[in-house]
Scaffold this active site. Structure first.
Site, short mmCIF file in Angstrom:
data_model
loop_
_atom_site.label_atom_id
_atom_site.label_comp_id
_atom_site.label_asym_id
_atom_site.label_seq_id
_atom_site.Cartn_x
_atom_site.Cartn_y
_atom_site.Cartn_z
N CYS A 1 -2.88 -5.15 -6.62
CA CYS A 1 -1.79 -5.37 -5.67
C CYS A 1 -1.82 -4.34 -4.55
O CYS A 1 -1.62 -4.68 -3.38
CB CYS A 1 -0.44 -5.38 -6.38
SG CYS A 1 -0.10 -3.93 -7.40
N ASN A 2 -2.10 -3.07 -4.88
CA ASN A 2 -2.23 -2.06 -3.84
C ASN A 2 -3.43 -2.36 -2.94
O ASN A 2 -3.38 -2.20 -1.71
CB ASN A 2 -2.42 -0.67 -4.46
CG ASN A 2 -1.19 -0.19 -5.20
OD1 ASN A 2 -0.09 -0.69 -4.98
ND2 ASN A 2 -1.36 0.78 -6.06
#
Length: 342
Positions: free
Chosen positions: A149-150
């Protein structure tokens, strides 16, 4: 005829988010849900917010008949995922939400995750699941590796600029804030309410975060030479959301124009007017990513801010976007819901 799917690891946050999204999908039917310790329970017992849905009882993976399934979402922990997928039918379409197949190099995988890869042939087969940039490969793939997600937030903020060469590739700083759900649902002392709320802290400082492996891989491929960025993630006391702030050398108007050309036809990427910055509030619970560009007071520098929901666009929404392509459905199906506000 609806596509029949299974979700492995349905008792975690990304598993529950997949169920929420797929419940509104007109062409997908959930026929199997697996869990480990929660096998035998109803989904409504594990996630009461899903009690209105008619869903299969949670079961062990070895109880699932995969011959009746068109596609499997694997929402299992790192390392567990590769061992499980290795044992699944070789013809089964799979979207993996773990980190096990994101890195193309076996040595890089071992460097960042601390153990040799147990399914190197599958790793070579896997397609990186950042949909907007690997769309054609994903549509033809059997195994897709969802991004971190990052890593997704940072790449949406930087990929078009690296490709176009409109920023200094040797001077990129990415400062990122991630909500606590990004750490998963397992009990961790540092994530207790009393230890997390009213605070804000950096972690993996100095270049130790595993998603740096994805940044190194993808940016270097785009540039045709090694590219390394400075990256510091921060844990914020919020349930959902990522806010990624990138500091770069380049002309803000040129950067904005580059984004407009790259994302103009993308249904889930919204470029804000020059000088405006996004908020995690405005993408919460959605598959949208908002991007803003602002000129810095120092001439020749710019600030890029990207916001997305880590559980949706950063994980489960991205996974469903990929599955739509793999199943021959319209990419946006089941994903055009408006964000939740406030």
């Amino acid at each position: 005829m609806a596509h029949k799917i299974a979700i492995l690891g349905a008792s975690g946050y990304t598993g529950a988010e997949l169920v929420r999204l797929i419940s509104q999908h007109p062409a997908i039917e959930i026929v199997a849900l697996s869990a480990d310790r929660k096998a035998g329970l109803e989904m409504a017992q594990v996630f009461p917010h899903l009690r209105h849905l008619i869903l299969p009882t949670l079961c062990k993976i070895d109880e699932i008949d995969f011959s009746q399934i068109d596609l499997c979402f694997c929402a299992l922990p790192h390392k567990t995922s590769q061992d499980v997928i290795l044992a699944l039918p070789k013809t089964l379409k799979i979207v993996d939400l773990s980190a096990d197949f994101r890195l193309r190099s076996l040595s890089e995988y071992e460097k960042w995750y601390g153990n040799p890869h147990s399914a190197p042939d599958l790793q070579a087969e896997a397609v990186y699941g950042l949909t907007e940039f690997y769309r054609d490969d994903i549509a033809a793939a059997r195994l897709v590796a969802g991004t971190g997600c990052n890593a997704a937030a940072g790449q949406f903020a930087l990929r078009p600029l690296v490709s176009a060469g409109v920023i200094d590739l040797d001077d990129i700083i990415l400062d990122l804030k991630c909500a606590v759900s990004g750490a998963g649902r397992s009990l961790k002392e540092g994530l207790l309410h009393a230890e997390l709320s009213e605070g804000y802290n950096a972690y993996a400082v100095g270049g130790t975060h595993r998603h740096l492996g994805e940044f190194d891989q993808e940016f270097s491929i785009l540039a045709g030479r090694p590219v390394q960025i400075q990256f510091t993630p921060h844990l914020m006391p919020a349930n959902r959301g990522i806010l990624a702030t990138a500091y770069v050398k380049g002309d803000a108007q040129n950067i904005h124009n580059t984004f407009a050309a790259a994302y103009g036809d993308e249904p889930f990427i919204d470029l804000l007017p020059l000088g405006e910055s996004p908020s995690t509030h405005h993408v919460r619970g959605s598959n949208f990513c908002h991007i803003g560009v602002t000129a810095d007071r120092i001439k020749g520098r710019a600030i890029i801010v990207a916001a997305l929901d880590n559980l949706t666009k950063g994980s489960s929404g991205q996974a469903l976007q990929n599955a739509n392509l793999m199943l021959g459905e319209d990419e946006t199906t089941g994903l055009m819901m408006a964000p939740l506000f406030p």
